[in-house]
Scaffold this active site. Structure first.
Site, mmCIF file in Angstrom:
data_model
loop_
_atom_site.group_PDB
_atom_site.id
_atom_site.type_symbol
_atom_site.label_atom_id
_atom_site.label_comp_id
_atom_site.label_asym_id
_atom_site.label_seq_id
_atom_site.Cartn_x
_atom_site.Cartn_y
_atom_site.Cartn_z
ATOM 1 N N TRP A 166 28.085 34.039 35.990
ATOM 2 C CA TRP A 166 27.304 35.278 35.868
ATOM 3 C C TRP A 166 27.864 36.168 34.756
ATOM 4 O O TRP A 166 27.122 36.858 34.062
ATOM 5 C CB TRP A 166 27.223 36.033 37.199
ATOM 6 C CG TRP A 166 28.514 36.631 37.681
ATOM 7 C CD1 TRP A 166 29.458 36.014 38.454
ATOM 8 C CD2 TRP A 166 29.010 37.954 37.444
ATOM 9 N NE1 TRP A 166 30.503 36.872 38.700
ATOM 10 C CE2 TRP A 166 30.257 38.065 38.100
ATOM 11 C CE3 TRP A 166 28.527 39.063 36.752
ATOM 12 C CZ2 TRP A 166 31.029 39.234 38.067
ATOM 13 C CZ3 TRP A 166 29.291 40.230 36.736
ATOM 14 C CH2 TRP A 166 30.517 40.304 37.370
ATOM 15 N N GLU A 176 20.525 39.790 32.523
ATOM 16 C CA GLU A 176 20.763 41.235 32.564
ATOM 17 C C GLU A 176 20.817 41.887 31.171
ATOM 18 O O GLU A 176 21.317 43.008 31.043
ATOM 19 C CB GLU A 176 22.056 41.568 33.339
ATOM 20 C CG GLU A 176 22.065 41.015 34.760
ATOM 21 C CD GLU A 176 23.242 41.525 35.590
ATOM 22 O OE1 GLU A 176 23.434 42.745 35.653
ATOM 23 O OE2 GLU A 176 23.950 40.682 36.174
ATOM 24 N N PRO A 262 41.350 40.980 41.491
ATOM 25 C CA PRO A 262 39.896 41.073 41.427
ATOM 26 C C PRO A 262 39.269 39.897 42.171
ATOM 27 O O PRO A 262 39.981 38.966 42.559
ATOM 28 C CB PRO A 262 39.628 40.947 39.913
ATOM 29 C CG PRO A 262 40.737 40.086 39.416
ATOM 30 C CD PRO A 262 41.948 40.383 40.287
ATOM 31 N N SER A 263 37.959 39.921 42.342
ATOM 32 C CA SER A 263 37.276 38.728 42.874
ATOM 33 C C SER A 263 36.966 37.756 41.742
ATOM 34 O O SER A 263 36.925 36.550 41.950
ATOM 35 C CB SER A 263 35.953 39.110 43.538
ATOM 36 O OG SER A 263 36.192 39.819 44.711
ATOM 37 N N TYR A 264 36.714 38.316 40.545
ATOM 38 C CA TYR A 264 36.284 37.498 39.403
ATOM 39 C C TYR A 264 37.324 37.641 38.297
ATOM 40 O O TYR A 264 37.554 38.746 37.801
ATOM 41 C CB TYR A 264 34.900 37.960 38.926
ATOM 42 C CG TYR A 264 33.872 37.886 40.039
ATOM 43 C CD1 TYR A 264 33.276 36.671 40.366
ATOM 44 C CD2 TYR A 264 33.557 39.014 40.794
ATOM 45 C CE1 TYR A 264 32.364 36.588 41.411
ATOM 46 C CE2 TYR A 264 32.657 38.936 41.842
ATOM 47 C CZ TYR A 264 32.058 37.724 42.139
ATOM 48 O OH TYR A 264 31.171 37.636 43.176
ATOM 49 N N HIS A 268 37.651 42.930 33.565
ATOM 50 C CA HIS A 268 36.565 43.905 33.580
ATOM 51 C C HIS A 268 37.076 45.220 34.157
ATOM 52 O O HIS A 268 38.047 45.238 34.913
ATOM 53 C CB HIS A 268 35.362 43.381 34.381
ATOM 54 C CG HIS A 268 35.705 43.009 35.781
ATOM 55 N ND1 HIS A 268 36.192 41.759 36.127
ATOM 56 C CD2 HIS A 268 35.664 43.711 36.941
ATOM 57 C CE1 HIS A 268 36.421 41.720 37.422
ATOM 58 N NE2 HIS A 268 36.110 42.896 37.951
ATOM 59 N N VAL A 269 36.415 46.303 33.769
ATOM 60 C CA VAL A 269 36.820 47.644 34.199
ATOM 61 C C VAL A 269 35.679 48.252 35.008
ATOM 62 O O VAL A 269 34.516 48.152 34.616
ATOM 63 C CB VAL A 269 37.120 48.538 32.969
ATOM 64 C CG1 VAL A 269 37.553 49.928 33.416
ATOM 65 C CG2 VAL A 269 38.182 47.907 32.082
ATOM 66 N N HIS A 270 36.034 48.884 36.138
ATOM 67 C CA HIS A 270 35.033 49.548 36.977
ATOM 68 C C HIS A 270 34.930 51.021 36.548
ATOM 69 O O HIS A 270 35.957 51.701 36.433
ATOM 70 C CB HIS A 270 35.449 49.508 38.448
ATOM 71 C CG HIS A 270 35.652 48.111 38.973
ATOM 72 N ND1 HIS A 270 34.786 47.508 39.845
ATOM 73 C CD2 HIS A 270 36.614 47.188 38.732
ATOM 74 C CE1 HIS A 270 35.206 46.292 40.137
ATOM 75 N NE2 HIS A 270 36.319 46.078 39.467
HETATM 76 N N1 GTA Z 1 25.905 43.495 37.025
HETATM 77 O O1 GTA Z 1 25.785 39.289 38.818
HETATM 78 C C1 GTA Z 1 26.346 40.390 38.754
HETATM 79 C C2 GTA Z 1 27.522 40.721 39.482
HETATM 80 N N2 GTA Z 1 28.305 40.029 40.373
HETATM 81 C C3 GTA Z 1 28.143 38.679 40.844
HETATM 82 C C4 GTA Z 1 29.334 40.840 40.749
HETATM 83 N N3 GTA Z 1 29.211 42.018 40.126
HETATM 84 C C5 GTA Z 1 28.106 41.977 39.334
HETATM 85 N N4 GTA Z 1 27.576 42.915 38.521
HETATM 86 C C6 GTA Z 1 26.463 42.597 37.836
HETATM 87 N N5 GTA Z 1 25.880 41.369 37.939
HETATM 88 O O2 GTA Z 1 31.924 45.462 41.329
HETATM 89 C C7 GTA Z 1 30.118 43.149 40.212
HETATM 90 C C8 GTA Z 1 30.618 43.408 41.638
HETATM 91 C C9 GTA Z 1 31.975 44.065 41.398
HETATM 92 C C10 GTA Z 1 32.403 43.516 40.043
HETATM 93 C C11 GTA Z 1 33.533 42.537 40.179
HETATM 94 O O3 GTA Z 1 31.290 42.824 39.501
HETATM 95 O O4 GTA Z 1 29.723 44.246 42.353
HETATM 96 P P1 GTA Z 1 35.947 42.529 41.195
HETATM 97 O O5 GTA Z 1 36.197 41.228 40.514
HETATM 98 O O6 GTA Z 1 37.023 43.513 41.201
HETATM 99 O O7 GTA Z 1 35.454 42.116 42.615
HETATM 100 O O8 GTA Z 1 34.687 43.235 40.555
HETATM 101 P P2 GTA Z 1 35.211 42.940 43.953
HETATM 102 O O9 GTA Z 1 35.249 44.388 43.718
HETATM 103 O O10 GTA Z 1 36.048 42.378 45.034
HETATM 104 O O11 GTA Z 1 33.784 42.452 44.296
HETATM 105 P P3 GTA Z 1 32.719 43.129 45.172
HETATM 106 O O12 GTA Z 1 31.572 42.188 45.091
HETATM 107 O O13 GTA Z 1 32.494 44.521 44.746
HETATM 108 O O14 GTA Z 1 33.307 43.097 46.673
HETATM 109 C C12 GTA Z 1 34.148 44.090 47.227
HETATM 110 C C13 GTA Z 1 33.600 44.542 48.558
HETATM 111 O O15 GTA Z 1 32.493 45.383 48.308
HETATM 112 C C14 GTA Z 1 33.047 43.421 49.428
HETATM 113 O O16 GTA Z 1 34.010 42.787 50.215
HETATM 114 C C15 GTA Z 1 32.045 44.177 50.245
HETATM 115 O O17 GTA Z 1 32.688 44.795 51.349
HETATM 116 C C16 GTA Z 1 31.538 45.234 49.321
HETATM 117 N N6 GTA Z 1 30.263 44.854 48.700
HETATM 118 C C17 GTA Z 1 30.054 43.832 47.863
HETATM 119 N N7 GTA Z 1 28.756 43.760 47.476
HETATM 120 C C18 GTA Z 1 28.128 44.777 48.091
HETATM 121 C C19 GTA Z 1 26.786 45.229 48.097
HETATM 122 N N8 GTA Z 1 25.819 44.633 47.377
HETATM 123 N N9 GTA Z 1 26.508 46.296 48.848
HETATM 124 C C20 GTA Z 1 27.457 46.927 49.543
HETATM 125 N N10 GTA Z 1 28.757 46.553 49.576
HETATM 126 C C21 GTA Z 1 29.080 45.491 48.876
#
Ligand code: GTA
Length: 328
Positions: A166, A176, A262-264, A268-270
């Site tokens: 992705w 996107e 991170p998960s990925y 990347h920066v939030h």
């Molecule tokens: N634009 O396809 C994508 C995409 N994906 C697959 C991930 N991200 C994407 N963004 C776009 N397109 O903020 C975003 C994620 C995340 C960032 C990766 O990339 O939303 P990270 O590597 O630090 O991973 O950041 P992180 O923060 O662990 O991942 P994520 O998914 O935010 O999960 C953390 C927790 O947030 C989860 O355990 C869950 O509790 C919560 N969460 C996740 N998704 C959702 C959601 N859709 N709604 C509400 N809560 C959520």
């Protein structure tokens, strides 16, 4: 100010809402679904097997199930109420009294369909790791030395981490592309800034964007050295400028940080609104970009050598690796 409507999006949104209002007029279409239900409702075939997590406070439910015989995770979330929609909501909703007592009363308010939208996120096909990620789990804090990273974490993430397809799709404009807010195409200091998929882009009080670097060999802050300072400063300056220009939110209203772990594993920066409580914003996981820059200025080897703490969930394979190595 914090929940000011978006500049560009809201113009489009209000137009969109007018169009939807005509289309989904509850008088003409009591279900409020109009043609939209038949068109693209891939979720009508979703069969729930388990509720992974739900939160009344966050108004979210995480479901595991099957979609066309494939494993899937579906996240449903009630979206924030925008100040811009309130007048129409009051004018057009059905209101039923629940209780009245002295000066207090509560109602069941049924807004028209176009003001009553849920955000649905679908992961399909979902891996076992996705299912675990969204499950409620006990967590353990791990303290990782620079050596632990090389001997335990790096081999594990090279073998087991989530696909980055992705991310590459975004960098290569295969997905996107129309959502990109800003891009610096430079291969060394460049990045793509776009809305995180958790944000519905309707209001700035829960603004959430991510800046994804063009460099492909940086997994996380663990790999940053003083040589990456120009990249980090570029993201900091241009990311904040782009957000101010597009959304009118100044740097003083932003929380800009990395996750570790991170998960990925592509750097990347939030960028999140200070007013919001984004998941993963706690001290055990978030590292402010400004702190990272200062630490690297003081010591270029900071993130390669220093111990970093982070939480791992009970069923995380990385936790098992730390346990096997006698580090817990
Ligand atoms: N634009 O396809 C994508 C995409 N994906 C697959 C991930 N991200 C994407 N963004 C776009 N397109 O903020 C975003 C994620 C995340 C960032 C990766 O990339 O939303 P990270 O590597 O630090 O991973 O950041 P992180 O923060 O662990 O991942 P994520 O998914 O935010 O999960 C953390 C927790 O947030 C989860 O355990 C869950 O509790 C919560 N969460 C996740 N998704 C959702 C959601 N859709 N709604 C509400 N809560 C959520």
């Amino acid at each position: 100010m914090g929940d000011a409507p978006l500049k560009r999006e809201n113009e489009g949104d209000e137009l969109g809402q007018k169009a939807k209002k005509q289309k989904g007029d509850p008088e003409a279409d009591p279900s409020g679904n109009g043609e939209e239900c038949g068109e693209e409702n891939i979720l009508s075939g979703f069969k729930t097997t388990a509720v992974l997590k739900d939160s009344a406070r966050e108004k979210t439910i995480f479901l595991h199930g099957k979609l066309d015989e494939q494993e899937a995770v579906v996240i449903l979330q009630k979206t924030p109420i925008t100040a811009a929609s309130v007048a129409e909501m009051f004018a057009c909703s059905k209101l039923k009294l629940e209780m009245r007592n002295d000066i207090y009363s509560t109602y069941h308010l049924q807004p028209p369909a176009h003001l009553n939208v849920l955000k649905a996120t679908v992961v399909c096909p979902a891996t076992e790791k996705h299912v675990k990620k969204y499950q409620v789990q006990e967590s353990f804090l791990v303290e990782e030395t620079g050596e632990d990273y090389l001997s335990i974490t790096l081999p594990y993430i090279q073998e087991k981490s989530f696909s980055l397809q992705w991310v590459f799709n975004i960098l290569e404009k295969k997905a996107e592309a129309d959502r990109i807010v800003y891009e610096d195409p430079d291969p060394d200091v460049g990045f793509v800034l776009l809305p995180d998929f958790k944000w519905d882009q309707k209001q700035t009080h829960d603004l959430y964007l991510i800046a994804i670097v063009h460099q492909r060999d940086l997994k996380s802050i663990r790999e940053l050295t003083a040589a990456h300072l120009p990249l980090l400063q570029n993201i900091c300056t241009k990311g904040k400028e782009a957000i101010l220009e597009r959304y009118g939110l100044p740097a003083s209203k932003l929380r800009v940080y990395f996750h570790y772990q991170p998960s990925y594993y592509h750097l990347h920066v939030h960028f999140t609104a200070l007013a919001s409580e984004a998941p993963g914003g706690g001290v055990e996981r978030a590292h402010l970009l400004s702190d990272v820059v200062q630490n690297l200025r003081a010591d270029g080897g900071f993130y390669r050598q220093r111990s970093l703490s982070f939480p791992l969930r009970a069923d995380d394979g990385l936790l098992a690796k730390f346990q096997q190595a006698g580090r817990l």
